[in-house]
Scaffold this motif. Structure first.
Motif, mmCIF file in Angstrom:
data_model
loop_
_atom_site.group_PDB
_atom_site.id
_atom_site.type_symbol
_atom_site.label_atom_id
_atom_site.label_comp_id
_atom_site.label_asym_id
_atom_site.label_seq_id
_atom_site.Cartn_x
_atom_site.Cartn_y
_atom_site.Cartn_z
ATOM 1 N N PRO A 118 -12.038 13.629 -27.992
ATOM 2 C CA PRO A 118 -11.017 12.760 -28.582
ATOM 3 C C PRO A 118 -10.928 12.780 -30.104
ATOM 4 C CG PRO A 118 -12.960 11.491 -27.973
ATOM 5 C CD PRO A 118 -13.235 12.897 -27.564
ATOM 6 N N HIS A 119 -11.532 13.747 -30.797
ATOM 7 C CA HIS A 119 -11.287 13.834 -32.241
ATOM 8 C C HIS A 119 -9.776 13.966 -32.456
ATOM 9 C CE1 HIS A 119 -11.126 15.386 -36.327
ATOM 10 N NE2 HIS A 119 -12.380 14.970 -36.482
ATOM 11 N N PHE A 143 -8.038 15.768 -34.314
ATOM 12 C CA PHE A 143 -7.544 17.152 -34.393
ATOM 13 C C PHE A 143 -7.337 17.742 -32.995
ATOM 14 C CE2 PHE A 143 -9.445 18.247 -38.860
ATOM 15 C CZ PHE A 143 -8.532 17.392 -39.447
ATOM 16 N N TYR A 146 -15.301 25.380 -26.846
ATOM 17 C CA TYR A 146 -14.825 24.014 -26.598
ATOM 18 C C TYR A 146 -15.987 23.029 -26.702
ATOM 19 C CZ TYR A 146 -13.268 19.901 -24.053
ATOM 20 O OH TYR A 146 -13.000 18.615 -23.692
ATOM 21 N N TYR A 147 -17.091 23.359 -26.043
ATOM 22 C CA TYR A 147 -18.231 22.438 -26.078
ATOM 23 C C TYR A 147 -18.852 22.371 -27.467
ATOM 24 C CZ TYR A 147 -17.806 22.006 -21.112
ATOM 25 O OH TYR A 147 -17.317 21.713 -19.870
ATOM 26 N N ALA A 148 -18.716 23.449 -28.229
ATOM 27 C CA ALA A 148 -19.331 23.479 -29.552
ATOM 28 C C ALA A 148 -18.434 22.869 -30.618
ATOM 29 C CB ALA A 148 -19.661 24.916 -29.935
ATOM 30 N N CYS A 149 -17.217 22.471 -30.251
ATOM 31 C CA CYS A 149 -16.245 22.111 -31.283
ATOM 32 C C CYS A 149 -16.356 20.649 -31.699
ATOM 33 C CB CYS A 149 -14.823 22.394 -30.822
ATOM 34 S SG CYS A 149 -13.644 22.078 -32.151
ATOM 35 N N GLN A 150 -16.624 20.433 -32.976
ATOM 36 C CA GLN A 150 -16.697 19.060 -33.488
ATOM 37 C C GLN A 150 -15.307 18.435 -33.596
ATOM 38 O OE1 GLN A 150 -17.329 21.854 -35.068
ATOM 39 N NE2 GLN A 150 -17.077 21.730 -37.281
ATOM 40 N N TYR A 151 -14.266 19.240 -33.371
ATOM 41 C CA TYR A 151 -12.887 18.718 -33.422
ATOM 42 C C TYR A 151 -12.247 18.641 -32.036
ATOM 43 C CZ TYR A 151 -13.634 19.874 -38.312
ATOM 44 O OH TYR A 151 -14.157 19.949 -39.582
ATOM 45 N N ALA A 152 -13.052 18.802 -31.000
ATOM 46 C CA ALA A 152 -12.506 18.718 -29.635
ATOM 47 C C ALA A 152 -12.057 17.281 -29.363
ATOM 48 C CB ALA A 152 -13.569 19.153 -28.634
ATOM 49 N N ILE A 167 -6.942 25.586 -37.847
ATOM 50 C CA ILE A 167 -8.148 24.746 -37.969
ATOM 51 C C ILE A 167 -9.395 25.622 -37.821
ATOM 52 C CG2 ILE A 167 -9.441 22.832 -36.963
ATOM 53 C CD1 ILE A 167 -6.757 21.589 -36.151
ATOM 54 N N CYS A 174 -12.676 26.710 -40.362
ATOM 55 C CA CYS A 174 -13.994 26.260 -39.897
ATOM 56 C C CYS A 174 -14.921 27.442 -39.619
ATOM 57 C CB CYS A 174 -13.815 25.419 -38.631
ATOM 58 S SG CYS A 174 -15.317 25.120 -37.686
#
Ligand SMILES: Cc1cc2nc3c(=O)[nH]c(=O)nc-3n(C[C@H](O)[C@H](O)[C@H](O)COP(=O)(O)OP(=O)(O)OC[C@H]3O[C@@H](n4cnc5c(N)ncnc54)[C@H](O)[C@@H]3O)c2cc1C
Ligand code: SF4
Ligand code: SF4
Lengths: 468, 361
Positions: free
Chosen positions: B71-72, B74, B63-69, B21, B25
């Motif tokens: 509860p997404h 992914f 982790y904080y920057a991840c748009q897929y963290a 992933i 990205c």
């Protein structure tokens, strides 16, 4: 602050939305001394709308600046915009936005946004676009932290349902906050609630049942509730509801919020067939960045809104794959079976195509005029026989980035009524008014530029109005 | 053990999924060395994933920057996934093989080892020295050796330390065999790797600080780690200088206040105390969503052991002229012995693998 306490206040500035445009407006208004409340439909984990999926913004610069190399002047920027929009823009607003973009990176840095050199594979954008370190979610996080530190009141899980307009004057704002109705009063209102692409019912009005097969690349909170509400109260619209930015993405993407990783860049090196295994458009018409945005619409117009990009082993190293695994087979017939296509039909399509390929010198990095002859539709560049197993297929569906329909604004970000007068205390920024400048097409990084420039403008004007 | 194997493959599978992933990205490319190294791959072999996991400093920026963290759907959580995989790689590279088991319930193992070595030192001092010697104010050049005989002290220290060095080297070699790049390793790459390891360049979220506790950026963890690591190095130097003076120059401990071993020891001990205290504090105040809770014990155990080793060392120095010297010395040596023993079977190994990964990337 509790929802009930929010109701008893008369706010200086009320901002609708929690993406880039809303945050720029809220921060600017607060810095100007206004008491600001920001209402975001999403819960904290999904705050930030489509902005959380972005990676860069396009900024004019007359000299190398920070991560931006070389120069990118106003006229070149304007020419680029003119080309992609085909003239569907407003030169006055556009040039104003372009000029203001020069100051954006410094303003952003001062509010916690960090930049990085352009990402690998995007070198072509290193001159024109400034990339956010960590991407759009890091930007959104930084802005929310800054807004909180400055004392902006933020309500999550709060959907604005209506802004009561009285002859162009916003009287009150109604919302639903964590399931409870809420009525708020504010001297000035900024709407920055994005587009309506996630509203399936509205999309169906324009696209019919095809809309059910669209994938929404970004936030599910782009419901357009406020947009529809305003257009129903005499606000002048720009653009029309049938227009949306649609790209062809991997059909296996989730319905919402799949973001950047579902993109597929294989089209120019492939043949693309519909569910009847028939080609329908010149895959090699132009370099991919220029054709990126037409393929969504093309696929949307095919039966079942599905298509398949077929390549062979030669083409595989040439593009950035999507996050989903390639579908592979040793024969075209087997690949067809795996994709759910008629094997004989796909074999025939590939055979006809292969036979039409004219020998040439293949070069993936430029228009190479490796083409077909006597084929309809033709493939005019990067045409090579599909003959080297394993054969590879990717399913494609339309991925909707945003819609173009919006509210009309003037150069002070004021919302205009149908009679041409500005609404007294209503401003707009971001996707909800982007159609004023970007009437069609797309310029990478321009969405964030519009939101930043108009967000700051709206915040400034709204604060000035409220404090007088 | 089939159970461990399946657990290993689950983590590996998750790490591969996450890296695929990220590779599509790449938004986090500017944060640290992991993402540029990742971008060189299209497929990820187990060894690649081990190397990438050991490159990660667990700064949590991505982790904080991840748009897929979560509860997404992914559910991308690079720091947590890599922390678990790193721990598994410690087992995979441990030498000798049977001792890999020490990494399971590592916190308990480290604590037990410490308890046992304390007991051992106390028994040794008690049985090797005449009654009444332990608790008495000794001063003068060879005072320490009146409490614990020279041969016992240096013998045990040398054997355990040499064994630990051997085990660390074997582990490092196993890691290197799997992780070394296909191209020849240049002197530049070595220097760059060492530089980045010694400066903790990658523990900085791309230069703006890490998410030590929450979404806000901070450089606390980096500073505490520097205090601890350089404190550790200074203490190690103090011990080496002392050993040199004792065995080569024939000048046994204790040394005067203004001597190299004591100054190095005091400065190093202070660094260790500040660093480990700070890091322990951060462990308890950090947002746990991006950490691996199962590894907290192992992290805390080593930090606590270092803290006790430093604290008893400094106390010993302060009270070395008093009747408490004997028991204090025994206590300090007990902690040092424990440290020597557990080094290759504790979180300490990350220093070796991280440095090698930074060279190999
Ligand atoms: C995958 C992807 C990648 C992109 N990459 C880029 C890029 O690199 N550069 C670029 O310039 N553009 C990019 N774009 C376009 C860009 O996302 C938009 O132009 C920009 O984010 C618009 O900002 P905005 O603040 O207007 O809208 P959004 O960021 O979508 O914010 C709208 C906000 O309003 C909230 N909201 C909606 N309705 C309501 C309501 N009724 N009440 C309360 N809140 C409401 C939403 O929850 C959301 O927080 C990308 C888009 C996508 C989908
Ligand atoms: S951690 Fe998330 S945002 Fe960062 S590269 Fe990976 S998928 Fe992208
Ligand atoms: S070092 Fe930080 S940014 Fe890099 S992978 Fe680890 S947690 Fe993510």
């Amino acid at each position: 602050m509790l929802a009930a306490e929010v109701e008893t206040e008369t706010w200086d500035v009320l901002v609708v939305g929690g993406g880039n445009a809303a945050l720029c407006a809220a921060i600017t208004a607060r810095e100007a001394g206004a008491r600001v409340v920001l209402l975001e439909h999403a819960p904290p984990a999904f705050r930030g709308g489509n902005s959380r999926h972005t990676r860069n913004l396009r900024a004019m610069h007359d000299a190398p600046h920070g991560v931006l190399v070389d120069t990118y002047g106003e006229d070149e920027y304007w020419d680029d915009l003119l080309r992609v929009t085909g003239g569907a823009t407003d030169e006055h607003l556009a040039r104003m936005t372009i000029r203001a973009s020069a100051a954006a990176p410094a303003w952003m840095t001062a509010r916690g946004v960090n930049f990085q050199p352009s990402l690998t594979g995007t070198l072509s954008l290193g001159r024109t676009n400034a990339f956010f370190l960590g991407g759009g979610k890091a930007l959104v996080n930084a802005y929310f932290a800054t807004a909180e530190r400055l004392g902006v009141t933020i309500l999550y899980d709060t959907e604005v349902t209506s802004i009561t307009l009285d002859d162009g004057f916003a009287r009150e704002v109604t919302a639903v906050s964590r399931g409870f109705p809420l009525t708020l009063r504010a001297r000035a209102v900024v709407v920055a609630s994005g587009g309506f692409q996630a509203n399936a019912a509205w999309m169906r009005e324009s696209w019919g049942e095809a809309a059910d097969n669209f994938i929404i690349r970004g936030t599910p909170y782009a419901q357009g509730t406020v947009l529809r509400d305003l257009l129903g109260q005499g606000v002048q619209h720009v653009g029309d509801a049938t227009q949306c930015h649609a790209v062809a993405i991997d059909a296996r993407a989730p319905k919402y919020d799949g973001g950047i990783v579902t993109r597929l860049d294989c089209v120019p090196f492939s043949i693309v067939v519909d569910r009847d295994a028939q080609r329908f458009y010149d895959e090699g018409e132009d370099v991919w960045p220029k054709r990126y945005a037409i393929w969504g619409r093309l696929v949307a117009q095919r039966p079942g809104q599905i298509a398949y990009s077929i390549i062979d082993a030669k083409a595989e190293p040439l593009f950035m794959p999507s996050v989903f695994p390639a579908i592979r087979a040793d024969t075209i017939a087997e690949l067809a079976r795996q994709l759910g296509l008629n094997p004989a039909a796909l074999e025939a399509t590939v055979k006809t195509y292969n036979a039409a390929v004219v020998p040439g010198v293949f070069d993936s990095s430029k228009l190479d005029f490796c083409r077909t002859e006597g084929l309809d539709p033709p493939k005019t560049h990067w045409a090579r026989a599909i003959d080297t197993p394993p054969f590879i297929g990717y399913p494609l569906r339309p991925g909707i980035t945003f819609t173009y329909l919006g509210v009309q604004v003037n150069d002070r970000a004021q919302v205009l009524m149908q009679d041409g007068r500005p609404a007294a205390n209503l401003w707009a920024s971001g996707e909800i008014m982007a159609g004023n400048i970007l009437g069609q097409g797309y310029l990478a990084g321009f969405g964030m530029t519009i939101g930043t420039v108009f967000g700051r403008l709206a915040g400034e004007e709204a604060a000035r109005y409220a404090r007088n | 053990m089939p159970e461990t194997d399946s657990a290993l493959s689950t983590t590996m599978t998750e790490a591969r999924r996450v890296m695929e992933i990220c590779n599509a990205c790449r938004y986090c490319e500017g944060f640290c060395a992991v993402f540029p190294a990742m971008a060189l791959h299209r497929d990820f072999a187990n060894a690649d994933l081990n190397r990438l996991a050991n490159l990660c400093h667990n700064c949590k920026a991505c982790y904080y920057a991840c748009q897929y963290a979560p509860p997404h759907p992914f559910g991308v959580n690079v720091p947590q996934t890599f922390a678990i995989l790193r721990d598994e790689s410690y087992r995979a590279y441990a030498w000798p093989r049977p001792l890999a088991a020490a990494f399971a319930r590592n916190g308990t193992v480290v604590a037990l080892t410490t308890g046992l070595s304390l007991a051992l030192v106390l028994i040794l001092t008690d049985s090797l020295t005449a009654p009444g010697i332990l608790i008495r104010a000794w001063t003068g050049r060879d005072a320490f050796y009146r409490v614990i005989p020279w041969a016992a002290m240096s013998g045990i220290a040398a054997i355990t330390l040499l064994f630990s060095m051997l085990a660390l080297t074997m582990g490092g070699m196993a890691f290197w065999r799997e992780s070394r790049p296909d191209r020849p390793v240049t002197g530049r790459a070595v220097l760059r790797g060492l530089h980045d390891a010694l400066t903790l360049k990658n523990l900085g979220g791309g230069g703006h600080g890490c998410n030590d506790r929450d979404g806000a950026f901070s450089t606390l963890r980096r500073r505490f780690h520097h205090a601890m690591a350089y404190g550790f190095a200074a203490c190690f130097a103090a011990t080496s200088v002392a050993a040199f003076e004792a065995y080569v120059l024939g000048l046994p401990a204790p040394y005067p206040w203004l001597s190299a071993p004591v100054i190095l020891g005091v400065v190093g001990g202070a660094g260790l105390l500040v660093g480990t205290s700070g890091l322990i504090g951060l462990k308890f105040t950090t947002d746990p969503t991006a950490t691996a809770p199962a590894l907290l014990g192992a992290d805390l155990a080593l930090l606590a052991l270092l803290w006790f080793a430093a604290a008893t060392g400094i106390t010993l120095l302060l009270f070395r002229a008093s009747a408490a010297m004997g028991p204090l010395l025994a206590l300090h040596l007990g902690f040092i012995l424990a440290l020597f023993i557990v080094l290759p079977y504790s979180k300490f190994v990350h220093a070796i693998y991280r440095t090698l990964a930074l060279i190999a990337r």
